[in-house]
Structures are given as C-alpha cells and as structure tokens.
Design an enzyme around this catalytic site. Sequence first.
Site, PDB file in Angstrom:
ATOM      1  N   ASP A  34       0.567  -1.747  -0.009  1.00 21.99           N
ATOM      2  CA  ASP A  34      -0.041   0.137   0.495  1.00 21.99           C
ATOM      3  C   ASP A  34       0.960   1.039  -0.040  1.00 21.99           C
ATOM      4  O   ASP A  34       0.405   2.621   0.491  1.00 21.99           O
ATOM      5  CB  ASP A  34      -0.760  -0.101   1.223  1.00 21.99           C
ATOM      6  CG  ASP A  34      -0.536  -0.171   2.025  1.00 21.99           C
ATOM      7  OD1 ASP A  34       1.248  -0.108   2.156  1.00 21.99           O
ATOM      8  OD2 ASP A  34      -0.949  -0.203   3.739  1.00 21.99           O
ATOM      9  N   GLU A  36       2.853   1.753   2.137  1.00 20.20           N
ATOM     10  CA  GLU A  36       3.368   2.015   3.943  1.00 20.20           C
ATOM     11  C   GLU A  36       5.108   1.964   3.419  1.00 20.20           C
ATOM     12  O   GLU A  36       5.735   0.878   2.653  1.00 20.20           O
ATOM     13  CB  GLU A  36       2.955   1.766   4.955  1.00 20.20           C
ATOM     14  CG  GLU A  36       1.781   2.548   4.703  1.00 20.20           C
ATOM     15  CD  GLU A  36       0.838   2.097   6.276  1.00 20.20           C
ATOM     16  OE1 GLU A  36       1.162   1.222   6.704  1.00 20.20           O
ATOM     17  OE2 GLU A  36      -0.585   2.571   6.457  1.00 20.20           O
ATOM     18  N   ARG A  86      11.654  26.243   6.717  1.00 22.67           N
ATOM     19  CA  ARG A  86      11.463  27.642   6.498  1.00 22.67           C
ATOM     20  C   ARG A  86       9.483  28.408   6.705  1.00 22.67           C
ATOM     21  O   ARG A  86       9.723  29.637   6.240  1.00 22.67           O
ATOM     22  CB  ARG A  86      11.497  27.766   5.139  1.00 22.67           C
ATOM     23  CG  ARG A  86      13.084  27.639   4.709  1.00 22.67           C
ATOM     24  CD  ARG A  86      13.224  27.585   2.962  1.00 22.67           C
ATOM     25  NE  ARG A  86      12.783  26.842   2.506  1.00 22.67           N
ATOM     26  CZ  ARG A  86      12.876  26.666   1.400  1.00 22.67           C
ATOM     27  NH1 ARG A  86      13.374  27.832   0.804  1.00 22.67           N
ATOM     28  NH2 ARG A  86      12.589  25.383  -0.160  1.00 22.67           N
ATOM     29  N   GLN A  87       8.979  26.961   7.132  1.00 20.26           N
ATOM     30  CA  GLN A  87       7.864  27.845   7.049  1.00 20.26           C
ATOM     31  C   GLN A  87       7.342  28.173   8.994  1.00 20.26           C
ATOM     32  O   GLN A  87       7.203  27.224   9.648  1.00 20.26           O
ATOM     33  CB  GLN A  87       6.450  26.960   6.841  1.00 20.26           C
ATOM     34  CG  GLN A  87       5.120  27.030   7.343  1.00 20.26           C
ATOM     35  CD  GLN A  87       4.538  27.626   6.829  1.00 20.26           C
ATOM     36  OE1 GLN A  87       4.610  27.993   5.468  1.00 20.26           O
ATOM     37  NE2 GLN A  87       3.768  28.643   7.141  1.00 20.26           N
ATOM     38  N   HIS A 119      17.512  26.849   8.790  1.00 17.59           N
ATOM     39  CA  HIS A 119      17.086  28.345   8.296  1.00 17.59           C
ATOM     40  C   HIS A 119      17.477  29.437   9.528  1.00 17.59           C
ATOM     41  O   HIS A 119      18.014  30.687   8.977  1.00 17.59           O
ATOM     42  CB  HIS A 119      15.315  28.096   7.898  1.00 17.59           C
ATOM     43  CG  HIS A 119      15.588  29.870   6.885  1.00 17.59           C
ATOM     44  ND1 HIS A 119      16.172  29.667   5.480  1.00 17.59           N
ATOM     45  CD2 HIS A 119      14.563  30.557   7.017  1.00 17.59           C
ATOM     46  CE1 HIS A 119      15.553  31.095   5.212  1.00 17.59           C
ATOM     47  NE2 HIS A 119      14.283  30.650   6.254  1.00 17.59           N
ATOM     48  N   ASP A 158      20.473  38.056   0.578  1.00 18.97           N
ATOM     49  CA  ASP A 158      20.604  39.610   0.972  1.00 18.97           C
ATOM     50  C   ASP A 158      20.859  39.039   2.500  1.00 18.97           C
ATOM     51  O   ASP A 158      22.188  38.643   2.981  1.00 18.97           O
ATOM     52  CB  ASP A 158      18.718  39.382   1.663  1.00 18.97           C
ATOM     53  CG  ASP A 158      18.827  37.332   2.236  1.00 18.97           C
ATOM     54  OD1 ASP A 158      19.329  37.260   3.239  1.00 18.97           O
ATOM     55  OD2 ASP A 158      18.096  36.367   1.454  1.00 18.97           O
ATOM     56  N   LYS A 181      18.232  45.751  -1.978  1.00 20.73           N
ATOM     57  CA  LYS A 181      17.576  45.882  -2.981  1.00 20.73           C
ATOM     58  C   LYS A 181      17.131  47.679  -3.101  1.00 20.73           C
ATOM     59  O   LYS A 181      16.863  47.726  -1.614  1.00 20.73           O
ATOM     60  CB  LYS A 181      15.951  45.483  -2.599  1.00 20.73           C
ATOM     61  CG  LYS A 181      15.866  44.159  -3.826  1.00 20.73           C
ATOM     62  CD  LYS A 181      13.825  43.857  -3.509  1.00 20.73           C
ATOM     63  CE  LYS A 181      14.254  42.169  -3.959  1.00 20.73           C
ATOM     64  NZ  LYS A 181      13.196  41.170  -4.191  1.00 20.73           N
ATOM     65  N   ASP A 207      25.061  30.816   0.304  1.00 22.65           N
ATOM     66  CA  ASP A 207      23.670  31.136   0.782  1.00 22.65           C
ATOM     67  C   ASP A 207      23.295  29.726   1.536  1.00 22.65           C
ATOM     68  O   ASP A 207      23.895  28.533   0.638  1.00 22.65           O
ATOM     69  CB  ASP A 207      22.442  31.273   0.033  1.00 22.65           C
ATOM     70  CG  ASP A 207      21.061  31.632   0.294  1.00 22.65           C
ATOM     71  OD1 ASP A 207      21.211  32.639   1.435  1.00 22.65           O
ATOM     72  OD2 ASP A 207      19.628  31.896  -0.079  1.00 22.65           O
TER      73      ASP A 207
HETATM   74  C1  R5P Z   1      15.558  32.100   2.239  1.00 21.60           C
HETATM   75  O1  R5P Z   1      15.825  32.868   3.271  1.00 21.60           O
HETATM   76  C2  R5P Z   1      17.192  31.670   2.265  1.00 21.60           C
HETATM   77  O2  R5P Z   1      18.059  32.143   2.531  1.00 21.60           O
HETATM   78  C3  R5P Z   1      16.638  31.667   1.046  1.00 21.60           C
HETATM   79  O3  R5P Z   1      18.014  32.704   0.229  1.00 21.60           O
HETATM   80  C4  R5P Z   1      16.072  30.786  -0.473  1.00 21.60           C
HETATM   81  O4  R5P Z   1      15.487  30.261   0.836  1.00 21.60           O
HETATM   82  C5  R5P Z   1      15.738  29.798  -1.613  1.00 21.60           C
HETATM   83  O5  R5P Z   1      15.235  29.645  -2.047  1.00 21.60           O
HETATM   84  P1  R5P Z   1      14.854  29.902  -3.770  1.00 21.60           P
HETATM   85  O6  R5P Z   1      16.475  29.142  -4.686  1.00 21.60           O
HETATM   86  O7  R5P Z   1      13.553  29.388  -3.781  1.00 21.60           O
HETATM   87  O8  R5P Z   1      14.771  31.432  -4.602  1.00 21.60           O
END
Ligand code: R5P
Length: 285
Positions: A34, A36, A86-87, A119, A158, A181, A207
């Site tokens: 199934d 699982e 990230r959530q 994150h 960022d 930005k 990143d």
């Molecule tokens: C944002 O805060 C994270 O550090 C990454 O910059 C972001 O999650 C990257 O996501 P994506 O590759 O979809 O732009």
Amino acid sequence: MRIISTERSQVLAARISEKLGVPLAEMKFARFPDGEMYLQCGDLDDETLIISSIVNSDMLVQTLLAIDAADRSRNTLVIPYLGYARQDRRFARGEPISVRAVARSLSYGIERAFVVDIHDPGTLDYFSVPADDITIAPAIGGYVGDLRLKDPLILAPDEGAIEFATDVAAIGDWDCDFLQKVRISGEEVRIAPKTVDAAGREVVIVDDIISTGGTLATAACMLREQGAASIHAACAHGVLASGAYMRLRAAGIASIASSDTYENASSFISAANAIVAAVLEDVHR
Ligand code: R5P
C-alpha cells in the site's frame, strides 16, 4: 556506538562513520504494497547516532521509524537538512508553524539533536531535547579556495545571510558583502552589493539553501549587468527544485556547489568534518 541512516543520507553517514571510527549498522528499506514504508536496522549498541536529512515527507516518516527501531539505545539525531524549516511562522491565519510540528515529532525517542545550517537557529527551541546548529560555512570557504578564483567577492543574497557569508569569506580573508534591493522607480528594482563594486570581480554568491534558484538567478542577472567577471554559487543545502540547476546555469552562473546534507550530483562539499567535530565535542563535554 553504531551509526544508522535513512535512505537519502547514506553517503554522508558512511563518511561520518569513517571519520568517527564508529561502525555503520546495516539498513534495509522497503515498502508495503500500500506504499507504507518499512525499515529494519542491523545489530545496534547501547548508543546510536542517527543521520537523517528530512528531504521530503517520506524521509520524515523514515526518520521516525528509525528512531523507534533504535528504542533500546540512547539516540542522538543528526539532521543534516531539516525540511519544513522555512515555514517558521504563521504567514496567514490557519497555517501551521511547520518547523515546530516537525521538531516536536522528531524529539520523541532521542536525547540530543543536531541540525546543519538550520534556516533560523531560533527555531531549535521547538525541539524538546537539547538541539544545536552546526555550520558548514568553513567547508564552503574551503571549496571556494579550491576554485582558485582571483580575489573573489563573497556575496550573501540578502542581509539575513550575511553572517553565513562572513564565515565563508573568513576562510580566505576575502571581501564580503550582501545584496540589497534598491527601488529605482515604481517598476524598476536594482539589486547590487551594498558597498562593494562587483564590476570586474569574480563573485561567489553563498546561501544556506538553493531551492527554486529564483533568488540566485535574479541576483546573477543583475551582477552580470553590473560587470561581474564571473559568478559562482555555493550553498549548504542544494534542494534544486523545479529545474533550479538549469535556471541557474541559464542565468550565467558558472559553477554551482552544494553539500552532502542534501545528496545530489552537485554535492561537492561535505558536512562530515563539521558534524564529527560537533559530536565529539558533545561527547567530551
Ligand atoms: C531565504 O531566506 C533563504 O535563505 C534562501 O535564500 C531561499 O530560501 C532560496 O530559495 P529559492 O532558491 O527558491 O529562491
């Protein structure tokens, strides 16, 4: 002590086993008709180090099964990549704080947790056992050094990623900045390093995660317009969803590297040394 891993962390688990001198227990993975999941661990000891990246929902379930299979030993869980991280807040009414739900569920049956470049380190508090973040920024710096670029400029996409970028840049004493930005008009936005001029520079954007690649592709296009000599990308977790690798190459990014926290063909960097150092430090504490 024995090391076990789930299906998507086998390479990293083997590297950790070699460096720690701790044997791997054999693992069998299968599925019931199934759909699982089923797993079986080989012989375990009184202590188990579980290496498991939560790269998707199946790996979350597999991790819970692995913890349960090791219920007769003291368990340390190493989560090289924590999906759902990230959530980390309610962006709209009725939403879960997903990282909290995942951290709580993983806390049961373990004594200790480690996460690699989570994150937001503040979310470690959602584990109900002691939990620490391990950064692999120095390993990424080592990789950048191996690229043999001329006077590279390390850029965070960022301001939130500047600490990570600073730790990468410290390895070679390279220049470091973050992309900002600036709204030029109603329709026009310019993304450029806050203080350093990118013209003529070999740039490495670093990143914690590359997911869709949207963040880095936009930055790369702007940096090319500003005359960067070459653009490279390196991250801890190469999720590379929805054609991200192609998107980044099409945006003119010359090389893309990630680590074995999320095993894939761009995993040129290993988190093993950083994880082993953290585990050993914990043992000797
Ligand atoms: C944002 O805060 C994270 O550090 C990454 O910059 C972001 O999650 C990257 O996501 P994506 O590759 O979809 O732009």
